[in-house]
Design an enzyme around this catalytic site. Structure first.
Site, short mmCIF file in Angstrom:
data_model
loop_
_atom_site.label_atom_id
_atom_site.label_comp_id
_atom_site.label_asym_id
_atom_site.label_seq_id
_atom_site.Cartn_x
_atom_site.Cartn_y
_atom_site.Cartn_z
N LYS A 1 1.47 18.26 11.06
CA LYS A 1 0.67 17.05 11.13
C LYS A 1 1.37 16.49 12.30
CE LYS A 1 1.32 12.49 9.66
NZ LYS A 1 2.04 11.46 8.62
N GLY B 1 3.44 2.70 6.39
CA GLY B 1 4.41 1.86 5.53
C GLY B 1 4.10 0.26 5.10
N ALA C 1 -1.67 6.77 6.12
CA ALA C 1 -0.99 5.39 6.38
C ALA C 1 -1.77 4.34 5.88
CB ALA C 1 -1.09 5.22 7.91
N GLY C 2 -0.85 3.44 5.37
CA GLY C 2 -1.42 2.19 4.94
C GLY C 2 -1.87 2.07 3.42
N ASN D 1 2.75 8.10 1.12
CA ASN D 1 4.40 8.22 0.95
C ASN D 1 5.02 6.75 0.57
OD1 ASN D 1 7.18 8.51 1.32
ND2 ASN D 1 7.04 9.63 3.10
N SER D 2 4.94 5.76 1.35
CA SER D 2 5.58 4.58 0.83
C SER D 2 4.99 3.90 -0.27
CB SER D 2 5.64 3.26 2.12
OG SER D 2 5.84 3.99 3.55
#
Lengths: 266, 66
Positions: free
Chosen positions: A107, A168, A194-195, A216-217
């Site tokens: 990635k 994040g 992301a997001g 992830n987050s």
């Protein structure tokens, strides 16, 4: 007879076939036990990791992430997080390939600044070209710019991963309209990276036709990460099913679901 | 002999091979990757690659990330 249906081809990235469309990161967890449990609950097969300097002079029995997320069970997707130049990103990918015994799926992310973690697309394009020429299969994090997305595809990236919103941030999809354009142009899998903040964000991305989402987050920072990992799994599946089912048209006026005919007051 | 190891100066008693350095650091058998002066040194070459004064060595591993 039912109408012709969209074909559900499994997520295929550079010839690798995955039955799950949810990719998960391994950052921000309390410990490796929690990481392992959340990764398992997510149903993912593709797991991102970061590459960092080994702490020297520490406990030699220190646990290893790749014991919690074994390469025998998951496809590992090393990232170039923290790289701000093409050169550093390429170095990191080469280290990752050595670390993972020649595994060439990476990635790529080249960041612009540490306040926004927004991609530096100039460096990203340079790094992508170098890596593709060096035989890497490159899944690339980028801005939600349709022209850049297409250019990364032209360079030979095997998947293009526009941000939904800042890394994040948990803001979801800032700009579904541009994502729609990217999806309409794409000939490689498009994944939102992301997001994503909640399962509904993930479901929306999937309903729109994204090939997958990388989270992830939103899992790791939930109060109960393992539960949220499962919620994300369901959301991605639901969103994909909805994409295949094709949603009802929006109407300006109401349309009753119960027939008018046979009402007792007719 | 001075080298730079993961960004820090380090004094080595002799011109070690990569394998010997890894052994000294108690990292033998760990899943790591090694770069010297910005070039990967494949695992298969650790035993025969000898460090030189001033070498910049990076030893990395996988950690949690998104």
């Amino acid at each position: 007879m039912s109408a012709e249906q969209r074909q559900d081809i499994p997520l295929t990235v550079a010839g690798r076939v995955f039955s799950s469309r949810l990719l998960v990161g391994t950052g921000k967890y309390r410990d490796f036990d929690e990481t392992a449990a959340a990764v398992e609950a997510s149903g993912t097969e593709l797991v991102t990791v970061a590459v960092r300097r080994t702490n020297l002079g520490q406990n030699p029995d220190e646990p290893n992430l790749l014991d919690a997320v074994p390469t025998s069970r998951y496809t590992i997707l090393p990232n170039t997080a923290g790289c701000y130049t093409a050169k550093d990103a390429v170095r990191t990918c080469k280290l990752a390939r050595e670390l993972l015994d020649g595994h060439n799926l990476v990635k790529l992310e080249v960041l612009g600044d540490d306040g926004t973690l927004y991609p530096n697309v100039v460096e990203t394009l340079k790094a992508a070209e170098t890596l593709v020429n060096d035989g890497f299969d490159v899944m690339v994090y980028t801005s939600d710019d349709p022209i850049v997305a297409k250019e990364l595809e032209r360079i030979g990236c095997c998947a293009v991963m526009p941000l939904g919103s800042l890394i994040g941030s948990g803001h979801g999809l800032f700009n579904p309209a541009t994502l729609e354009i990217i999806l309409g142009n794409a000939e490689v899998p498009i994944l939102v990276d992301a997001g994503i903040g909640t399962p509904s964000d993930a479901a929306l991305a999937m309903e729109m036709g994204c090939a997958g989402v990388l989270i992830n987050s939103a899992i790791a920072n939930a109060r109960h990460p393992v539960r949220m990992a499962h919620a994300m799994k369901l959301a991605v599946e639901a969103g994909r099913e909805a994409y295949l089912a094709e949603r009802m048209p929006r109407r300006a006026s109401a349309s009753p679901s119960s027939p008018f005919a046979g009402r007792i007051n007719a | 002999m001075h080298i730079q190891l993961n960004g820090d100066h380090r004094e080595l008693a002799s011109q070690l091979t990569i394998s010997e350095l890894i052994d000294q650091l108690a990292l033998t058998g760990r899943r790591i990757a090694v770069e010297v002066n910005e070039e990967i040194v494949p695992r298969s070459q650790h035993a025969e690659t000898r460090l030189s004064p001033g070498d910049r060595v990076e030893i990395v591993h996988a950690i949690g990330g998104g």
